[in-house]
Design an enzyme around this catalytic site. Structure first.
Site, short mmCIF file in Angstrom:
data_model
loop_
_atom_site.label_atom_id
_atom_site.label_comp_id
_atom_site.label_asym_id
_atom_site.label_seq_id
_atom_site.Cartn_x
_atom_site.Cartn_y
_atom_site.Cartn_z
N ASP A 99 0.84 -1.20 0.00
CA ASP A 99 0.00 0.00 0.00
C ASP A 99 0.87 1.25 0.00
O ASP A 99 2.04 1.21 0.36
CB ASP A 99 -0.84 0.05 1.28
CG ASP A 99 -1.91 -1.02 1.30
OD1 ASP A 99 -2.19 -1.58 0.23
OD2 ASP A 99 -2.44 -1.28 2.38
N GLY A 115 0.00 -1.12 5.74
CA GLY A 115 0.28 -0.26 6.89
C GLY A 115 -0.43 -0.78 8.13
O GLY A 115 -1.53 -1.34 8.04
N GLY A 116 0.19 -0.61 9.29
CA GLY A 116 -0.46 -1.00 10.54
C GLY A 116 -0.67 -2.49 10.63
O GLY A 116 0.24 -3.27 10.39
N ASP A 117 -1.89 -2.88 10.97
CA ASP A 117 -2.27 -4.29 11.05
C ASP A 117 -3.13 -4.62 9.82
O ASP A 117 -3.99 -3.81 9.45
CB ASP A 117 -3.07 -4.54 12.33
CG ASP A 117 -3.44 -6.01 12.45
OD1 ASP A 117 -2.66 -6.76 13.05
OD2 ASP A 117 -4.50 -6.41 11.92
N MET A 124 -8.79 7.61 9.40
CA MET A 124 -9.29 8.17 8.13
C MET A 124 -10.34 9.26 8.35
O MET A 124 -11.31 9.35 7.62
CB MET A 124 -9.89 7.06 7.26
CG MET A 124 -8.87 6.02 6.83
SD MET A 124 -9.61 4.62 5.97
CE MET A 124 -10.16 3.61 7.33
N LYS A 153 -3.64 3.32 -2.45
CA LYS A 153 -5.02 3.82 -2.46
C LYS A 153 -5.02 5.18 -1.78
O LYS A 153 -4.64 5.31 -0.65
CB LYS A 153 -5.94 2.88 -1.68
CG LYS A 153 -6.29 1.65 -2.48
CD LYS A 153 -7.58 1.07 -2.00
CE LYS A 153 -7.43 0.08 -0.96
NZ LYS A 153 -7.08 -1.17 -0.89
N1 SAH Z 1 -4.36 -1.11 8.70
C1 SAH Z 1 -3.98 0.20 9.19
C2 SAH Z 1 -5.04 1.24 8.94
C3 SAH Z 1 -5.30 1.51 7.48
S1 SAH Z 1 -6.48 2.79 7.24
C4 SAH Z 1 -3.63 0.11 10.67
O1 SAH Z 1 -3.89 -0.90 11.33
O2 SAH Z 1 -3.08 1.10 11.19
C5 SAH Z 1 -5.44 4.20 7.00
C6 SAH Z 1 -5.53 5.15 8.16
O3 SAH Z 1 -4.72 4.69 9.24
C7 SAH Z 1 -5.02 6.53 7.87
O4 SAH Z 1 -5.98 7.31 7.18
C8 SAH Z 1 -4.76 7.05 9.27
O5 SAH Z 1 -5.97 7.42 9.90
C9 SAH Z 1 -4.23 5.81 9.96
N2 SAH Z 1 -2.77 5.77 9.96
C10 SAH Z 1 -1.97 4.86 9.39
N3 SAH Z 1 -0.68 5.11 9.64
C11 SAH Z 1 -0.65 6.22 10.41
C12 SAH Z 1 0.39 7.00 11.01
N4 SAH Z 1 1.68 6.68 10.86
N5 SAH Z 1 0.04 8.08 11.74
C13 SAH Z 1 -1.25 8.40 11.93
N6 SAH Z 1 -2.27 7.72 11.38
C14 SAH Z 1 -1.99 6.64 10.63
#
Ligand code: SAH
Length: 260
Positions: free
Chosen positions: A45, A98-100, A179, A67
């Site tokens: 992503d 990103g993230g989980d 988001m 996206k």
């Molecule tokens: N799967 C991801 C989320 C994806 S949705 C997770 O678990 O984190 C994408 C949203 O995640 C972004 O619009 C923002 O709100 C948040 N996000 C992701 N990385 C971020 C970061 N480094 N700092 C702040 N918000 C973040």
């Protein structure tokens, strides 16, 4: 290696759905770091930090399916089809998110599409943005004096009106909105209409755990103005509740300094 058509037809790759965490490469799990270091093909992503992609072998194939609101997007069906196609062609695919992968990441849809096509899936969790941002900003999402529940919601506009957030924010509760930057004004109206006080503390954490991280604090009634005044951009999270106003714990503040 047997290159006969029968042998290559039999080899099905595995799709690894891997969380890359909020940005800082040090926040990868050991398993994610190992898989990235060994990857031949990474489908990632836009949110995955370049510093993390730099851990891939120099000759790995990197495919971005970024996206972004209002930019060209690869539809989810096309992403699912890409993963399945590559795996059926015999390639292991590292799907890096990103993230989980299972928190607002559509990882569930991708896993279902793979399984429906007979492609094995391995899921590797990551530090979700809420957890990374909370640690980096020194905000305790739960605290015995301030909050005993925490909820994660998605604030993007397509689904905002349909979502029932009643009871998720307020005394003793923390609400974390993913988001939600572009829709902050509608979010404020929605929460105040649900009975939340306009004075409830908020924090906005932009680029959490990355070098450009910013933490802004205010109250709900001023949320949209705060975002506009500081030109906050995605990726950013909104934290709503009393915990957003507490002084960061010392140990957590030290982490903020090293990251900021
Ligand atoms: N799967 C991801 C989320 C994806 S949705 C997770 O678990 O984190 C994408 C949203 O995640 C972004 O619009 C923002 O709100 C948040 N996000 C992701 N990385 C971020 C970061 N480094 N700092 C702040 N918000 C973040």
């Amino acid at each position: 290696m047997d290159d006969s058509p029968a042998a290559s037809a039999a080899r099905i790759g595995t799709v690894y759905l891997v969380g890359a965490g909020p940005g800082d490469p040090d926040l990868l799990t050991l398993r994610a770091a190992r898989l990235i270091g060994e990857a031949r093909l990474i489908v990632h992503d836009g949110l995955v930090d370049p510093a993390i992609l730099a851990l891939a072998p120099a000759d790995a194939r990197l495919v971005s399916v970024a996206k972004r609101r209002s930019r060209h997007t690869l539809p989810q069906d096309a992403i699912n089809a890409l993963l399945v196609r590559e795996a059926l062609a015999g390639h292991d695919v590292l799907r890096l998110k990103g993230g989980d992968p299972l928190v607002f990441g559509r990882g569930g849809e991708e896993a279902e599409a793979c399984r429906a096509a007979g492609v094995p899936v391995v899921i590797v969790p990551g530090i979700s943005a809420a957890l990374g941002a909370a640690a980096a900003a020194g905000i305790a999402l739960t605290h015995r004096d301030a909050a005993s529940t925490v909820s994660f919601v998605a604030g993007q506009c397509q689904t905002l009106a349909d979502q029932d957030w009643a009871g998720l924010a307020g005394k003793g509760r923390t609400l974390v909105i993913y988001m939600g930057i572009a829709t902050a004004s509608a979010i404020t109206d929605k929460l105040i209409a649900d009975g939340l006080s306009p004075d409830v503390p908020v924090a906005v954490i932009e680029n959490a755990t990355r070098p450009a991280m910013r933490v802004l604090r205010g109250v709900l009634a001023g949320l949209d103005a705060l975002i506009v005044a500081h030109a906050v951009r995605s990726p950013a999270l909104i934290v709503i509740g009393d915990v957003a106003a507490r002084e960061p714990a010392a140990a957590l503040a030290r982490l903020t300094e090293t990251v900021a």
